[in-house]
Design a protein around this motif. Sequence first.
Motif, PDB file in Angstrom:
ATOM      1  N   SER A  16      49.778 -32.051 -17.505  1.00 30.15           N
ATOM      2  CA  SER A  16      50.911 -31.769 -16.618  1.00 30.15           C
ATOM      3  C   SER A  16      51.098 -32.939 -15.666  1.00 30.15           C
ATOM      4  CB  SER A  16      50.652 -30.502 -15.809  1.00 30.15           C
ATOM      5  OG  SER A  16      50.495 -29.393 -16.694  1.00 30.15           O
ATOM      6  N   TYR A  33      57.036 -30.832 -10.300  1.00 33.52           N
ATOM      7  CA  TYR A  33      55.893 -30.551 -11.180  1.00 33.52           C
ATOM      8  C   TYR A  33      56.435 -30.272 -12.575  1.00 33.52           C
ATOM      9  CZ  TYR A  33      51.116 -28.947 -12.121  1.00 33.52           C
ATOM     10  OH  TYR A  33      49.834 -28.823 -12.591  1.00 33.52           O
ATOM     11  N   THR A  35      54.948 -28.937 -15.873  1.00 32.68           N
ATOM     12  CA  THR A  35      53.750 -28.399 -16.514  1.00 32.68           C
ATOM     13  C   THR A  35      53.793 -28.667 -18.012  1.00 32.68           C
ATOM     14  OG1 THR A  35      52.374 -26.463 -16.870  1.00 32.68           O
ATOM     15  CG2 THR A  35      54.748 -26.067 -16.779  1.00 32.68           C
ATOM     16  N   SER A  38      52.447 -23.217 -20.399  1.00 32.06           N
ATOM     17  CA  SER A  38      53.034 -22.081 -19.700  1.00 32.06           C
ATOM     18  C   SER A  38      52.531 -20.789 -20.334  1.00 32.06           C
ATOM     19  CB  SER A  38      54.561 -22.138 -19.792  1.00 32.06           C
ATOM     20  OG  SER A  38      55.109 -20.906 -19.342  1.00 32.06           O
ATOM     21  N   TRP A  69      58.226 -22.002  -9.902  1.00 29.35           N
ATOM     22  CA  TRP A  69      58.644 -22.382 -11.261  1.00 29.35           C
ATOM     23  C   TRP A  69      60.143 -22.121 -11.442  1.00 29.35           C
ATOM     24  CZ3 TRP A  69      55.136 -25.396 -13.032  1.00 29.35           C
ATOM     25  CH2 TRP A  69      53.812 -25.220 -12.645  1.00 29.35           C
ATOM     26  N   THR A  72      60.780 -19.681 -14.872  1.00 27.19           N
ATOM     27  CA  THR A  72      60.243 -18.323 -15.006  1.00 27.19           C
ATOM     28  C   THR A  72      60.003 -17.776 -13.595  1.00 27.19           C
ATOM     29  OG1 THR A  72      58.495 -16.997 -16.035  1.00 27.19           O
ATOM     30  CG2 THR A  72      57.859 -19.154 -15.197  1.00 27.19           C
ATOM     31  N   PHE A  78      48.399 -24.229  -5.166  1.00 28.47           N
ATOM     32  CA  PHE A  78      47.251 -25.107  -5.383  1.00 28.47           C
ATOM     33  C   PHE A  78      46.611 -25.416  -4.041  1.00 28.47           C
ATOM     34  CE2 PHE A  78      47.716 -26.777  -9.779  1.00 28.47           C
ATOM     35  CZ  PHE A  78      49.000 -26.339 -10.086  1.00 28.47           C
ATOM     36  N   TRP A  96      43.752 -23.246  -8.287  1.00 29.10           N
ATOM     37  CA  TRP A  96      45.103 -22.702  -8.223  1.00 29.10           C
ATOM     38  C   TRP A  96      45.093 -21.195  -8.490  1.00 29.10           C
ATOM     39  CZ3 TRP A  96      46.037 -20.388 -12.868  1.00 29.10           C
ATOM     40  CH2 TRP A  96      45.349 -20.901 -13.984  1.00 29.10           C
ATOM     41  N   ASN A 117      41.506 -27.439 -11.581  1.00 32.23           N
ATOM     42  CA  ASN A 117      42.049 -28.556 -12.342  1.00 32.23           C
ATOM     43  C   ASN A 117      42.040 -29.816 -11.509  1.00 32.23           C
ATOM     44  OD1 ASN A 117      43.697 -30.083 -14.300  1.00 32.23           O
ATOM     45  ND2 ASN A 117      43.954 -28.038 -15.169  1.00 32.23           N
TER      46      ASN A 117
HETATM   47  C1  LIG Z   1      46.883 -27.556 -13.285  1.00 33.84           C
HETATM   48  C2  LIG Z   1      46.847 -26.382 -14.123  1.00 33.84           C
HETATM   49  O1  LIG Z   1      45.766 -25.918 -14.423  1.00 33.84           O
HETATM   50  N1  LIG Z   1      47.997 -25.799 -14.635  1.00 33.84           N
HETATM   51  C3  LIG Z   1      49.138 -26.465 -15.029  1.00 33.84           C
HETATM   52  O2  LIG Z   1      49.314 -27.702 -14.922  1.00 33.84           O
HETATM   53  N2  LIG Z   1      49.994 -25.588 -15.600  1.00 33.84           N
HETATM   54  C4  LIG Z   1      49.413 -24.245 -15.654  1.00 33.84           C
HETATM   55  C5  LIG Z   1      50.318 -23.213 -14.960  1.00 33.84           C
HETATM   56  C6  LIG Z   1      51.771 -23.341 -15.329  1.00 33.84           C
HETATM   57  C7  LIG Z   1      52.535 -22.079 -15.045  1.00 33.84           C
HETATM   58  C8  LIG Z   1      53.975 -22.169 -15.552  1.00 33.84           C
HETATM   59  C9  LIG Z   1      54.758 -20.905 -15.247  1.00 33.84           C
HETATM   60  C10 LIG Z   1      54.233 -19.689 -15.977  1.00 33.84           C
HETATM   61  O3  LIG Z   1      53.737 -19.857 -17.105  1.00 33.84           O
HETATM   62  O4  LIG Z   1      54.314 -18.580 -15.409  1.00 33.84           O
HETATM   63  S1  LIG Z   1      49.998 -23.413 -13.229  1.00 33.84           S
HETATM   64  C11 LIG Z   1      48.255 -23.643 -13.514  1.00 33.84           C
HETATM   65  C12 LIG Z   1      48.092 -24.365 -14.861  1.00 33.84           C
END
Ligand SMILES: CC(=O)N1C(=O)N[C@@H]2[C@H](CCCCC(=O)O)SC[C@@H]21
Length: 122
Positions: A16, A33, A35, A38, A69, A72, A78, A96, A117
């Motif tokens: 990400s 951000y 990501t 998801s 986000w 969604t 964090f 997080w 992370n």
């Molecule tokens: C840094 C880390 O671990 N994460 C990262 O970079 N992406 C995932 C999650 C993304 C969530 C997107 C919205 C959803 O799916 O509800 S937040 C913690 C994790």
Amino acid sequence: PPQCSLLGLWQNDLGSEMNISAGNNAGKFFGTYLTKVSATHKPIAVSPLRGSQQMGNVKQPTFGFTVTWSFTDSTTVFVGQCFVDDKGKETLQTMWLLRKKVDSIEDNWQATLVGTNNFTRL
Ligand SMILES: CC(=O)N1C(=O)N[C@@H]2[C@H](CCCCC(=O)O)SC[C@@H]21
């Protein structure tokens, strides 16, 4: 930016990418951000983040930020600290909480994911 200022481009272990674009001298910052992963099946899009970091004469500041986000209805917060190694390489060590939106309070118990992370500069 000075060492361990959060300003700039960061990438984490999942791939990400985070771009902290601006901050003020009170320690407030904001950025975006993108990501790589998801929990939903929706198409991933760049999302806004805002947070703040300690600005005292700390070499390795602590910080927190929130990603709301855009694609969604969930939110991730964090919290972490920036560390500089003896070669000057910076790492953000973070934990997080991802709060998913659930349809009923009966599902509230299963709505928060937690993780760790690390980010390094891109
Ligand atoms: C840094 C880390 O671990 N994460 C990262 O970079 N992406 C995932 C999650 C993304 C969530 C997107 C919205 C959803 O799916 O509800 S937040 C913690 C994790």
